[in-house]
Design an enzyme around this catalytic site. Sequence first.
Site, PDB file in Angstrom:
ATOM      1  N   THR A  72       0.831  -1.200   0.000  1.00 20.31           N
ATOM      2  CA  THR A  72       0.000   0.000   0.000  1.00 20.31           C
ATOM      3  C   THR A  72       0.869   1.256   0.000  1.00 20.31           C
ATOM      4  O   THR A  72       0.621   2.197  -0.754  1.00 20.31           O
ATOM      5  CB  THR A  72      -0.929  -0.022   1.235  1.00 20.31           C
ATOM      6  OG1 THR A  72      -1.753  -1.186   1.150  1.00 20.31           O
ATOM      7  CG2 THR A  72      -1.801   1.224   1.291  1.00 20.31           C
ATOM      8  N   ASN A 150      -5.861  -9.402  -8.195  1.00 17.27           N
ATOM      9  CA  ASN A 150      -5.854 -10.283  -7.026  1.00 17.27           C
ATOM     10  C   ASN A 150      -7.073 -11.198  -6.961  1.00 17.27           C
ATOM     11  O   ASN A 150      -7.008 -12.264  -6.368  1.00 17.27           O
ATOM     12  CB  ASN A 150      -5.741  -9.458  -5.742  1.00 17.27           C
ATOM     13  CG  ASN A 150      -6.612  -8.216  -5.745  1.00 17.27           C
ATOM     14  OD1 ASN A 150      -6.531  -7.387  -6.655  1.00 17.27           O
ATOM     15  ND2 ASN A 150      -7.447  -8.092  -4.741  1.00 17.27           N
ATOM     16  N   THR A 236      14.005   4.574  10.475  1.00 17.99           N
ATOM     17  CA  THR A 236      14.991   3.506  10.648  1.00 17.99           C
ATOM     18  C   THR A 236      14.483   2.231   9.987  1.00 17.99           C
ATOM     19  O   THR A 236      13.319   1.866  10.144  1.00 17.99           O
ATOM     20  CB  THR A 236      15.262   3.275  12.143  1.00 17.99           C
ATOM     21  OG1 THR A 236      15.755   4.496  12.688  1.00 17.99           O
ATOM     22  CG2 THR A 236      16.298   2.163  12.353  1.00 17.99           C
ATOM     23  N   CYS A 324     -17.666  -6.727   2.547  1.00 21.80           N
ATOM     24  CA  CYS A 324     -18.691  -6.236   3.450  1.00 21.80           C
ATOM     25  C   CYS A 324     -18.612  -4.718   3.497  1.00 21.80           C
ATOM     26  O   CYS A 324     -17.721  -4.149   4.099  1.00 21.80           O
ATOM     27  CB  CYS A 324     -18.478  -6.815   4.843  1.00 21.80           C
ATOM     28  SG  CYS A 324     -19.863  -6.526   5.938  1.00 21.80           S
TER      29      CYS A 324
HETATM   30  C1  LIG Z   1      -2.241  -7.234  -1.047  1.00 18.56           C
HETATM   31  C2  LIG Z   1      -2.234  -6.259  -2.169  1.00 18.56           C
HETATM   32  C3  LIG Z   1      -1.818  -4.940  -1.978  1.00 18.56           C
HETATM   33  C4  LIG Z   1      -1.470  -4.379  -0.633  1.00 18.56           C
HETATM   34  O1  LIG Z   1      -0.288  -4.881  -0.112  1.00 18.56           O
HETATM   35  P1  LIG Z   1      -0.030  -4.697   1.477  1.00 18.56           P
HETATM   36  O2  LIG Z   1       1.385  -5.092   1.667  1.00 18.56           O
HETATM   37  O3  LIG Z   1      -0.993  -5.586   2.159  1.00 18.56           O
HETATM   38  O4  LIG Z   1      -0.271  -3.249   1.773  1.00 18.56           O
HETATM   39  C5  LIG Z   1      -1.791  -4.097  -3.073  1.00 18.56           C
HETATM   40  N1  LIG Z   1      -2.150  -4.528  -4.292  1.00 18.56           N
HETATM   41  C6  LIG Z   1      -2.543  -5.792  -4.518  1.00 18.56           C
HETATM   42  C7  LIG Z   1      -2.892  -6.209  -5.895  1.00 18.56           C
HETATM   43  C8  LIG Z   1      -2.602  -6.699  -3.470  1.00 18.56           C
HETATM   44  O5  LIG Z   1      -3.023  -7.953  -3.697  1.00 18.56           O
END
Ligand SMILES: *Cc1c(COP(=O)(O)O)cnc(C)c1O
Length: 397
Positions: A72, A150, A236, A324
């Site tokens: 993220t 995803n 850090t 949800c």
């Molecule tokens: C899981 C995911 C994220 C977010 O990654 P995090 O490390 O959980 O913040 C972003 N993009 C896709 C496509 C993801 O599957």
Amino acid sequence: MCPVYLDNNATTMVAPEVREAMLPLLGEEYGNPSSMHGLGGRSGLLLEQARQKIAAGLGCAPDEIIFTSCGTEGDNTAIFSALESQPDKKHLITTRIEHPAVLNVAKHYERKGYDVTYLSVDSDGRFDLDQYRAAFRPDTALVSVMYANNESGVISPIEEMVAIAKDNGVLFHTDAVQAVGKIPIDLKKLPVDYLVLSGHKIHGPKGIGAMFLRRNTPFRPFMLGGHQEQGRRGGTENLPGIVGIGAAMELAVKHIGDENSRVRGMRDRLEKGLMAAIPDSIINGDPAIRLPNTLSIAFKYIEGEAMLLMLDRFGICASSGSACTSGSLEPSHVLRAMGVPFTYAHGSLRFSLSVYNTEEDIDLVLKELPPIISRLRQMSPFRRGDEGLDWVDDHDN
Ligand SMILES: *Cc1c(COP(=O)(O)O)cnc(C)c1O
């Protein structure tokens, strides 16, 4: 019961090799890489070794890798960088099927007065490249398109899309969180400007990510602070996480062949078996252009959540295609963008495999899921025809 874990697009098990590599960092190797003593020096060395492993896995130079706290943060940083460094350009191109880590940044900039084009997809999850070509404007600052989705597992035509962006002189960011470790990526051949990955999706730990920033690409730090990461990301360094994601990347490179042969074979067997055993089921996403590990499948007239709870009793972990929102279960934005019919969208399940799955895992799902579906269909409030399987179809869309 040892769970049959088929939810690897949500998160993954930390690989034993990764855990081993991280343990010294939680023990005697607690140095700060910025310190001028031997303990700090050793940490600094581990930091740079991890950076080299990420770079080697992606085909880029180590100084083009910046460690972040998660996928993220990487997505936020890339979009922030591109937009803030070109203040006169107020247009962003992205897609309707992005992860919230991109979608909510796009919405944030929309509220600040930016124009955002959200590319749509067809019922197979594919983009229309003509719509994409037509979206460019003189004030387009950035294209942000995920490498692979995803939920459906559909892989974007990234090569073509990057080439079109480059023809238009526009920066390109890709969220490759789901692609890394599942399909080969070579940044020497793919001229994206920003690419983002996350540790916990590749059998590394949670709370660590990395981003690729091509040399001479505009950058604005998202986290202002110390001189860490060449002044590009203050704070850090999360050494245990960084060593973990480095080890995970090294392992991902080793496992990519297995992912594309054995894992793909198990996924295909699961898909064929379920499609054959369960009438009124459809696959979400073009089967020909999917990640090797992902199966999104929808069963008519069933609630995904009911299936998940019943599968969980057999130790089978999967996920549904609903989110949800405000207390009610809505089909996810990805399934809605694909126009999956109402009666199917609620009954969507996503199975996402990894190299740690076995044929026995697949056998168990093939044994347990068809009777679960039959039972749920018996209880379904939808009306039923005389033959028992002939469901009255009055709720489509
Ligand atoms: C899981 C995911 C994220 C977010 O990654 P995090 O490390 O959980 O913040 C972003 N993009 C896709 C496509 C993801 O599957």
